[in-house]
Design a protein around this motif. Structure first.
Motif, PDB file in Angstrom:
ATOM      1  N   ARG A   6       3.835   7.243   9.839  1.00 53.76           N
ATOM      2  CA  ARG A   6       4.229   6.087  10.641  1.00 53.76           C
ATOM      3  C   ARG A   6       3.406   4.854  10.243  1.00 53.76           C
TER       4      ARG A   6
ATOM      5  N   SER B 104       2.295  15.759  15.087  1.00 52.61           N
ATOM      6  CA  SER B 104       2.417  14.319  15.344  1.00 52.61           C
ATOM      7  C   SER B 104       1.165  13.594  14.897  1.00 52.61           C
TER       8      SER B 104
ATOM      9  N   GLU C 299      11.388   5.720  16.026  1.00 50.44           N
ATOM     10  CA  GLU C 299      10.525   6.605  15.245  1.00 50.44           C
ATOM     11  C   GLU C 299       9.139   6.009  14.994  1.00 50.44           C
TER      12      GLU C 299
ATOM     13  N   TRP D 149       2.768  13.147  11.082  1.00 50.30           N
ATOM     14  CA  TRP D 149       3.689  12.029  11.288  1.00 50.30           C
ATOM     15  C   TRP D 149       2.964  10.729  11.598  1.00 50.30           C
TER      16      TRP D 149
ATOM     17  N   LEU E  99       9.561  10.726   7.032  1.00 50.88           N
ATOM     18  CA  LEU E  99       9.121  10.865   8.424  1.00 50.88           C
ATOM     19  C   LEU E  99      10.248  11.407   9.293  1.00 50.88           C
TER      20      LEU E  99
ATOM     21  N   ARG F 126      10.427  15.147  10.981  1.00 53.45           N
ATOM     22  CA  ARG F 126      10.367  15.215  12.437  1.00 53.45           C
ATOM     23  C   ARG F 126      11.631  15.841  13.023  1.00 53.45           C
TER      24      ARG F 126
END
Lengths: 116, 530
Positions: A101, A93, B517, A97, A27, A31
């Motif tokens: 997450r 996102s 994050e 991601w 991740l 990113r």
């Protein structure tokens, strides 16, 4: 109350171990690669525009199409670039991601932490 | 600045409508403004589009809106450069700060900056920087407000400044962040409407053909086609770059913008809100270029006296012209509408500044440094009281200083100072604390201090201040020293870090990284309380 509970959970977590989680590392690296190149790209394009305006005003004042100047075209491209990069970032996102997450948090919970 | 009328009844009427609506909003918001989370973060219940409108609003001050049109009236293309330079930093906010702020802080920039540092020194330095930026910017805005309202409505400078200050305090003290946000939303909606209406008006005059607009502007302008390219403002190359960079980097680290990310429910909403802001604000500044050229085309050189030496009345006069011209009903109505938009703009921006200053004073300095209050529930109860007192105190000081400074005061250097401080003091420390593992408390404190002090020193030695306005003999030739102060800020952060090496009493970078994050442990927003 929530604050206290979270505090206890946080105390119990070894953060240096948590950041070694492979999914988390994936991740972060994905990113940060995007963030770094997009930030430098957009900021660099702005600085280039400013330098050209400041030091080559005649060149920038030349007309591309009937009074539509190079300076103005490059100015509009600043907006376009920022829009495209923002859209791309929001899209990544959500699609890329976000699920990563989610997986990281789930793996944390398996390790015995109440994430809330 | 020229005064348009002794007392403009239409403008005053339009102001009264703005005041009535915003006071209504404040009354409604006051019912949801009891706890600290409600006071500073609007209960974390602002939606992404709402926050996007509010961020956009925060980024356009009256000086920005009227100034860009005015500068384009005076110098053509050059006036548009600063507006455009403020767009890429919003992308930087999105990529670097937005969701990380939301994930690691509660109410203030200092929360985030001091997250993994020894709390008191790092928080103290960050809070002082926030207070300084907010108060300096506030004085500049209040002086600008006085001058502008005097010109638009005919009320005296002192009365205009005091009225603006009083409403600002009413919004903040009674309605907190919820009222401030909605005043900002109303303001930006009006502003965008005005931008669209004026642009359509300008385009109607040139047959909806941009090329026609460019060419006819160039034909009527003494600079000829030079008006469509850079160079007419006569700034030195380095000043052009430095001023634009001050806007660019300073914008990315302005506390009153960054605290908006605490008002949304989660990091996802924080992210999407910047997406909205980029779209809305970008559209507005693109429209402003048409308004800018249009103002010269329609007003021409003969209205230069009315527009004023700074060009600030170009937009209102353009509106009057498009409405039918001076003395017509349409002209009066359009002028009153734009005046009301400018008034709403001033009110919204100063309220946002006071909220951010109150957070630094009450949450950072009072609760966390002086009292070291640990109990979350007691914080939630006590902080709004301290915050209201702090807001009142800061607001009153700023109003008094603005009135003392007077209408003739050069506020441009105050704006420069606020932006330079945000760029040199806030930006390096915030960036490094989020991304550089080795960065530590000493580095943060030295970086913030050097950024703040060097901004003050360099601005004091620059042409607008030393040894007098527009003098030739100033030691620093730049009217805006960002190209020097930002590298200095970064350098000081680095030197402080490598010299001290101390990590005692700090949380690990790993914890910050993980929380930033993933949003792990971040306080989530309640479901729509409003």
């Amino acid at each position: 109350v929530a604050g206290l509970r979270e505090h206890h959970v946080a105390e119990a977590i070894d953060w240096d171990v948590a950041v070694q989680d492979p999914v988390f590392k994936q991740l972060v690296s994905s990113r940060q690669r995007f963030v770094l190149s997009a930030s430098l790209g957009a900021f660099g394009w702005l600085v280039l525009w400013l330098i050209l305006i400041a030091y080559a005003p005649d060149f920038m004042g030349s007309s591309i199409y009937q009074g539509f100047t190079l300076a103005y075209a490059m100015g509009l491209s600043q907006y376009l670039l920022v829009w495209v990069l923002s859209w791309w970032y929001l899209r990544k996102s959500k699609r890329e991601w976000g699920p990563l997450r989610q997986r990281v948090i789930e793996r944390m919970q398996l390790d015995g932490g109440d994430t809330r | 600045m020229t005064v348009l009328a002794d007392l403009n009844a239409n403008a005053l009427g339009a102001f009264a409508i703005i005041v009535a609506v915003t006071l209504g909003v404040t009354y409604w918001a006051s019912k949801f403004t009891r706890t600290a989370t409600q006071f500073w973060a609007a209960g974390r219940g602002i939606s992404a589009p709402q926050n996007g409108l509010a961020i956009s609003g925060d980024l356009v001050s009256a000086a920005g809106f009227l100034g860009v049109t005015g500068l384009m009236y005076l110098a053509g293309f050059d006036g548009w450069v600063i507006a455009t330079a403020a767009i890429p930093p919003i992308l930087l906010i999105l990529l670097l700060f937005g969701e990380r702020m939301r994930n690691t802080g509660k109410f203030t920039v200092a929360d985030v900056l001091s997250f993994r540092m020894r709390d008191r020194p790092a928080r103290g330095a960050a809070a002082v920087a926030t207070l300084f930026i907010a108060v300096i910017y506030l004085i500049a805005q209040l002086v600008g407000a006085g001058v502008l309202l005097q010109a638009l409505a005919g009320t005296s400078f002192t009365l205009s400044t005091v009225i603006t200050g009083v409403f600002m305090l009413i919004y903040v003290i009674f309605g907190g962040m919820l009222a401030t946000t909605w005043v900002q939303i109303i303001k930006f909606s009006l502003l965008l409407t005005a931008g669209i209406v004026l642009t359509l008006g300008v385009f109607a005059k040139v047959g909806f053909n941009p090329v026609e607009l460019f060419n006819r502007t160039a034909e009527s302008h003494p600079g000829g086609t030079d008006v469509l390219g850079p160079g007419l403002s006569g700034l030195s190359p380095l000043s052009t770059i430095s001023t634009a960079l001050a806007f660019a980097i300073g914008t990315a680290a302005l506390p009153h913008i960054l605290i908006r990310f605490f008002t949304v429910p989660d990091a996802d909403a924080a992210r999407r809100s910047v997406g909205w802001a980029v779209g809305l604000l970008g559209s507005f500044w693109i429209l402003s270029s048409f308004m800018g050229y249009g103002s010269w085309l329609l007003l021409g050189g003969e209205r230069a006296d009315a527009v004023g030496p700074g060009g600030n009345l170009a937009a209102p006069l353009l509106a009057e012209e498009l409405g039918g011209g001076p003395g017509t009903v349409g002209g009066d109505l359009f002028l009153a509408f734009i005046s009301a938009v400018a008034f709403a703009t001033i009110l919204a921006v100063v309220a946002g500044l006071v909220i951010s200053a109150s957070g630094a004073a009450a949450h950072d300095l009072w609760t966390n440094i002086l009292r070291r209050e640990q109990d979350v529930e007691r914080q939630e109860r006590q902080e709004p009281i301290v915050a209201r007192i702090a807001a009142g105190g800061i607001g009153l000081v700023a109003i008094v200083l603005a009135v003392l400074a007077g209408a003739g005061f050069n506020v441009a250097f105050l704006v420069g100072l606020a932006l330079s401080t945000a760029a040199a003091s806030n930006f390096p420390a915030l960036l490094l604390s989020l991304f550089w593992p080795r960065f530590n408390t000493t580095g943060a404190v030295t970086g913030i201090t050097v950024g703040l002090v060097s901004s003050i020193v360099f601005i004091t030695m620059s042409p607008p201040v030393w040894p007098g306005p527009d003098s030739e003999g100033s030691p620093v030739p730049l009217s805006n020293p960002t190209v020097i102060t930002v590298p200095l800020g970064f350098l000081a952060c680095w030197i402080g870090t490598v010299v001290s090496r101390g990590r005692a009493g700090e949380r690990s970078f790993s914890e910050l990284l993980f929380r930033a994050e993933t949003g792990f442990g971040a306080e989530r927003g309640g479901v729509a309380t409003h």
